[in-house]
Design an enzyme around this catalytic site. Structure first.
Site: not given
Ligand code: IMP
Ligand code: MG
Length: 175
Positions: A96, A124
């Protein structure tokens, strides 16, 4: 909620990613490192499709809830496998903002990994503000929508990980 990827569609993409890894890592002994807990289901399906001499481990990170700068991450559970000298496939469920990935990526480099390539189920493409991380080498699905997704290991407040497909959540499902 609305079905986004059926179990059959997922199996097809996981197989395609596994086929590519089998080619790219022929003759190597990669270490798969999954980021808990979201990566567990994807990781298991990927693992059994690899025709390689492969090791598996998991790592847990979480964000500091109090005090420290928001978004700062900490290691909660370390690997119990030696990372030094290994060709690591870092398995992240969903990219994300990329913050989680960045933290784990540099942690593995610091532990002396020979190479680290990123594998993700869902990339994403509308998010990704974090720089300084390589693009994922292996992606099952590119996702350019906003809704939060659940199922196939992915949770909303620890629920719905057991669904065998991936669903988009409606706002009214968020209770
Ligand atoms: P980041 O550190 O912002 O890239 O977030 C990544 C983490 O957030 C992932 O490992 C997921 O566990 C959680 N995450 C982000 N988007 C989603 C979603 O749409 N559904 C479920 N978990 C998500
Ligand atoms: Mg998560």
């Amino acid at each position: 909620m609305k079905l986004l990827y059926s179990h059959d569609q997922i199996m097809e993409r996981v197989q395609a990613v596994a086929d590519q890894i089998n080619k790219d890592y022929a003759g190597k002994k990669p270490l798969l490192v999954g980021v808990l807990k979201g990566a567990t289901v994807f990781m298991a399906h990927l693992l059994v499709r690899l025709k390689l001499d492969v090791e598996m481990d998991f790592i847990t990170v979480s964000s500091y809830k109090h005090g420290a700068e928001s978004g700062e991450l900490k290691l909660v559970q370390d690997l119990d496998t030696v990372a030094a000298g290994k060709d690591i496939l870092l398995v992240e469920d969903i990219i994300d903002s990329g913050k989680t990935l960045k933290f784990v990526y540099y942690y593995l480099i610091a532990r002396g990994a020979r190479s680290v390539q990123i594998v993700t189920f869902l990339n994403k493409t509308i998010a990704h503000p974090v720089k300084e991380i390589p693009n994922p080498s292996y992606v099952c699905f590119e996702y350019a929508e906003k809704p939060f997704v659940i199922g196939f290991g992915f949770d909303y407040r620890e629920r719905w990980r057991n669904l065998d497909g991936v669903y988009m959540m409606d706002e009214e499902d968020k209770f």
